[in-house]
Design a protein around this motif. Sequence first.
Motif, PDB file in Angstrom:
ATOM      1  N   ALA A 124       0.844  -1.198   0.000  1.00  0.00           N
ATOM      2  CA  ALA A 124       0.000   0.000   0.000  1.00  0.00           C
ATOM      3  C   ALA A 124       0.874   1.241   0.000  1.00  0.00           C
ATOM      4  O   ALA A 124       0.611   2.209  -0.718  1.00  0.00           O
ATOM      5  CB  ALA A 124      -0.926  -0.007   1.214  1.00  0.00           C
ATOM      6  N   GLN A 125       1.954   1.199   0.810  1.00  0.00           N
ATOM      7  CA  GLN A 125       2.848   2.343   0.902  1.00  0.00           C
ATOM      8  C   GLN A 125       3.601   2.560  -0.417  1.00  0.00           C
ATOM      9  O   GLN A 125       3.746   3.683  -0.878  1.00  0.00           O
ATOM     10  CB  GLN A 125       3.871   2.074   1.996  1.00  0.00           C
ATOM     11  N   GLU A 126       4.034   1.422  -0.972  1.00  0.00           N
ATOM     12  CA  GLU A 126       4.755   1.466  -2.242  1.00  0.00           C
ATOM     13  C   GLU A 126       3.891   2.149  -3.312  1.00  0.00           C
ATOM     14  O   GLU A 126       4.363   3.008  -4.046  1.00  0.00           O
ATOM     15  CB  GLU A 126       5.044   0.018  -2.663  1.00  0.00           C
ATOM     16  N   ILE A 127       2.621   1.761  -3.354  1.00  0.00           N
ATOM     17  CA  ILE A 127       1.721   2.351  -4.354  1.00  0.00           C
ATOM     18  C   ILE A 127       1.510   3.827  -4.046  1.00  0.00           C
ATOM     19  O   ILE A 127       1.610   4.689  -4.917  1.00  0.00           O
ATOM     20  CB  ILE A 127       0.361   1.609  -4.360  1.00  0.00           C
ATOM     21  N   HIS A 128       1.247   4.096  -2.777  1.00  0.00           N
ATOM     22  CA  HIS A 128       0.928   5.463  -2.383  1.00  0.00           C
ATOM     23  C   HIS A 128       2.119   6.404  -2.567  1.00  0.00           C
ATOM     24  O   HIS A 128       1.987   7.486  -3.130  1.00  0.00           O
ATOM     25  CB  HIS A 128       0.461   5.467  -0.932  1.00  0.00           C
ATOM     26  N   ASP A 129       3.283   5.972  -2.100  1.00  0.00           N
ATOM     27  CA  ASP A 129       4.439   6.874  -2.119  1.00  0.00           C
ATOM     28  C   ASP A 129       5.274   6.755  -3.391  1.00  0.00           C
ATOM     29  O   ASP A 129       5.965   7.690  -3.760  1.00  0.00           O
ATOM     30  CB  ASP A 129       5.372   6.591  -0.924  1.00  0.00           C
ATOM     31  N   GLY A 130       5.213   5.587  -4.044  1.00  0.00           N
ATOM     32  CA  GLY A 130       6.066   5.373  -5.206  1.00  0.00           C
ATOM     33  C   GLY A 130       5.351   5.690  -6.505  1.00  0.00           C
ATOM     34  O   GLY A 130       5.753   6.576  -7.265  1.00  0.00           O
ATOM     35  N   ILE A 131       4.251   4.973  -6.758  1.00  0.00           N
ATOM     36  CA  ILE A 131       3.576   5.121  -8.046  1.00  0.00           C
ATOM     37  C   ILE A 131       2.658   6.347  -8.057  1.00  0.00           C
ATOM     38  O   ILE A 131       2.556   7.052  -9.061  1.00  0.00           O
ATOM     39  CB  ILE A 131       2.773   3.841  -8.377  1.00  0.00           C
ATOM     40  N   GLY A 132       2.016   6.593  -6.916  1.00  0.00           N
ATOM     41  CA  GLY A 132       1.063   7.713  -6.821  1.00  0.00           C
ATOM     42  C   GLY A 132       1.646   9.034  -7.317  1.00  0.00           C
ATOM     43  O   GLY A 132       1.084   9.660  -8.227  1.00  0.00           O
ATOM     44  N   PRO A 133       2.795   9.480  -6.750  1.00  0.00           N
ATOM     45  CA  PRO A 133       3.364  10.759  -7.186  1.00  0.00           C
ATOM     46  C   PRO A 133       3.739  10.789  -8.665  1.00  0.00           C
ATOM     47  O   PRO A 133       3.606  11.838  -9.318  1.00  0.00           O
ATOM     48  CB  PRO A 133       4.628  10.885  -6.330  1.00  0.00           C
ATOM     49  N   VAL A 134       4.178   9.653  -9.206  1.00  0.00           N
ATOM     50  CA  VAL A 134       4.537   9.624 -10.631  1.00  0.00           C
ATOM     51  C   VAL A 134       3.288   9.859 -11.472  1.00  0.00           C
ATOM     52  O   VAL A 134       3.301  10.648 -12.433  1.00  0.00           O
ATOM     53  CB  VAL A 134       5.188   8.259 -10.999  1.00  0.00           C
ATOM     54  N   ASP A 168      -8.107   2.978  -9.967  1.00  0.00           N
ATOM     55  CA  ASP A 168      -7.898   1.558  -9.621  1.00  0.00           C
ATOM     56  C   ASP A 168      -6.818   1.397  -8.556  1.00  0.00           C
ATOM     57  O   ASP A 168      -6.970   0.637  -7.605  1.00  0.00           O
ATOM     58  CB  ASP A 168      -7.486   0.754 -10.859  1.00  0.00           C
ATOM     59  N   LEU A 169      -5.736   2.137  -8.752  1.00  0.00           N
ATOM     60  CA  LEU A 169      -4.629   2.011  -7.796  1.00  0.00           C
ATOM     61  C   LEU A 169      -5.047   2.480  -6.410  1.00  0.00           C
ATOM     62  O   LEU A 169      -4.685   1.881  -5.401  1.00  0.00           O
ATOM     63  CB  LEU A 169      -3.426   2.819  -8.266  1.00  0.00           C
ATOM     64  N   ARG A 170      -5.827   3.558  -6.365  1.00  0.00           N
ATOM     65  CA  ARG A 170      -6.270   4.058  -5.072  1.00  0.00           C
ATOM     66  C   ARG A 170      -7.121   2.985  -4.386  1.00  0.00           C
ATOM     67  O   ARG A 170      -6.972   2.714  -3.196  1.00  0.00           O
ATOM     68  CB  ARG A 170      -7.062   5.347  -5.247  1.00  0.00           C
ATOM     69  N   SER A 171      -7.988   2.368  -5.196  1.00  0.00           N
ATOM     70  CA  SER A 171      -8.864   1.358  -4.623  1.00  0.00           C
ATOM     71  C   SER A 171      -8.063   0.128  -4.148  1.00  0.00           C
ATOM     72  O   SER A 171      -8.311  -0.427  -3.081  1.00  0.00           O
ATOM     73  CB  SER A 171      -9.932   1.001  -5.651  1.00  0.00           C
ATOM     74  N   ILE A 172      -7.056  -0.272  -4.950  1.00  0.00           N
ATOM     75  CA  ILE A 172      -6.222  -1.403  -4.540  1.00  0.00           C
ATOM     76  C   ILE A 172      -5.470  -1.061  -3.252  1.00  0.00           C
ATOM     77  O   ILE A 172      -5.452  -1.836  -2.294  1.00  0.00           O
ATOM     78  CB  ILE A 172      -5.200  -1.767  -5.650  1.00  0.00           C
ATOM     79  N   SER A 173      -4.908   0.136  -3.218  1.00  0.00           N
ATOM     80  CA  SER A 173      -4.115   0.486  -2.039  1.00  0.00           C
ATOM     81  C   SER A 173      -5.022   0.612  -0.818  1.00  0.00           C
ATOM     82  O   SER A 173      -4.636   0.269   0.294  1.00  0.00           O
ATOM     83  CB  SER A 173      -3.282   1.736  -2.317  1.00  0.00           C
ATOM     84  N   HIS A 174      -6.251   1.054  -1.050  1.00  0.00           N
ATOM     85  CA  HIS A 174      -7.185   1.149   0.067  1.00  0.00           C
ATOM     86  C   HIS A 174      -7.575  -0.239   0.579  1.00  0.00           C
ATOM     87  O   HIS A 174      -7.654  -0.482   1.779  1.00  0.00           O
ATOM     88  CB  HIS A 174      -8.423   1.931  -0.349  1.00  0.00           C
ATOM     89  N   ASP A 175      -7.808  -1.172  -0.359  1.00  0.00           N
ATOM     90  CA  ASP A 175      -8.122  -2.548   0.046  1.00  0.00           C
ATOM     91  C   ASP A 175      -6.949  -3.164   0.803  1.00  0.00           C
ATOM     92  O   ASP A 175      -7.134  -3.917   1.749  1.00  0.00           O
ATOM     93  CB  ASP A 175      -8.417  -3.424  -1.173  1.00  0.00           C
ATOM     94  N   LEU A 176      -5.750  -2.856   0.334  1.00  0.00           N
ATOM     95  CA  LEU A 176      -4.563  -3.410   0.982  1.00  0.00           C
ATOM     96  C   LEU A 176      -4.429  -2.901   2.413  1.00  0.00           C
ATOM     97  O   LEU A 176      -4.143  -3.653   3.331  1.00  0.00           O
ATOM     98  CB  LEU A 176      -3.307  -3.036   0.195  1.00  0.00           C
ATOM     99  N   MET A 177      -4.613  -1.630   2.607  1.00  0.00           N
ATOM    100  CA  MET A 177      -4.502  -1.081   3.947  1.00  0.00           C
ATOM    101  C   MET A 177      -5.420   0.123   4.094  1.00  0.00           C
ATOM    102  O   MET A 177      -5.085   1.217   3.687  1.00  0.00           O
ATOM    103  CB  MET A 177      -3.037  -0.681   4.212  1.00  0.00           C
TER     104      MET A 177
END
Length: 330
Positions: free
Chosen positions: A137-147, A187-196
């Motif tokens: 979740a953190q990886e998506i939020h902090d890594g992919i999200g800003p890109v 989609d990514l937000r939803s995945i990261s939300h499901d993850l944590m």
Amino acid sequence: MKSSTEIYDFLSSIISAAPYGIIAVDMIGEVLLLNEQALRYLEIGHSPNEVIEKKLVDFLPHLPQLANVVNQCINFGRENFDVSETSPGRRHLTIRGRQILNGMILTIEDVTATKEVERATLNAMLDGQEKERRRWAQEIHDGIGPVLSSIKMNLDEVQEEVYAKSSPRYQDNFETAQELLKSVTRDLRSISHDLMPSALEDFGLVSALDSLCKKFQTGDGPALQFIVTGEIQRLNSSIELALYRAGQELLHNALKYAKATRISLQLIKHRDSIVLMVEDDGIGFNKNQFGADNGIGLKNIATRIQSTGGDFVLETEEAHGTMVIIEIPL
Ligand SMILES: Nc1ncnc2c1ncn2[C@@H]1O[C@H](COP(=O)(O)OP(=O)(O)O)[C@@H](O)[C@H]1O
Ligand SMILES: [Mg+2]
């Protein structure tokens, strides 16, 4: 030839040295022989002499499952049994009944320690799984999200130019790219939300379950109700997570399989426990049919809840909906 008293004493001394509880009963279910371990494990508050020659089932009102199978053996010719029972003092017992000449012998094993190890192992596994989810979740939020945000900003910046200066085909391409970006971000937000679910850590169980229900409440889907009874403060984080994951899976199941018109999620605070109840009025299913090849969602919830010391009860019947009740002592 030894006297029968001598033989009896000899047998008693053998079983008193056994590492298990042992009880022998005759054909009508009266106790012939037993050791102290059996009385202790089964939490029968009597001395051996008070139990000998009495009906065993009369001493088992606090262990209904065991009383029931013993009764079946004595009165209905059932031959052998293996039951797992939790005593009122929360000992986990494995009890075996085997027919012998003119009666039956019961062996009682206290498997509480083994269960504790199993529980600790399972907890460690679940903890690992949650840590991994958090990391993703953190990886998506902090890594992919800003890109993704930065791609969006760059596209937005040139949007006017593209619309002013390029052909309709390029404008279409540009628009498609923007739409795709929007959808992958969602989609990514939803995945990261499901993850944590951040709502769970930040605001607690009630708020997180509430947003979960809101997320799934659509105009044409089943009516979704979330009911909270009692004052629910923040709970131990592993209990919050276990209940949230259970709510999440049960809600998914109800939406995916039940064809329900109503689904309700209830959180009830008792004085020393918390209850989560998820109920739907859908098609139900045959509990006996769900085995290894039928998904692991429910099995995972059951194990996870049991690992927090709670109870998991599933009630369902074809055409009569499904209800799951989870209770965790606090
Ligand atoms: N609320 C429900 N209504 C009807 N059927 C259900 C419901 N919940 C579960 N089931 C049935 O039980 C099976 C097992 O569910 P589950 O353990 O969650 O696994 P999965 O969701 O991975 O299939 C499902 O495949 C479905 O057939
Ligand atoms: Mg499922």
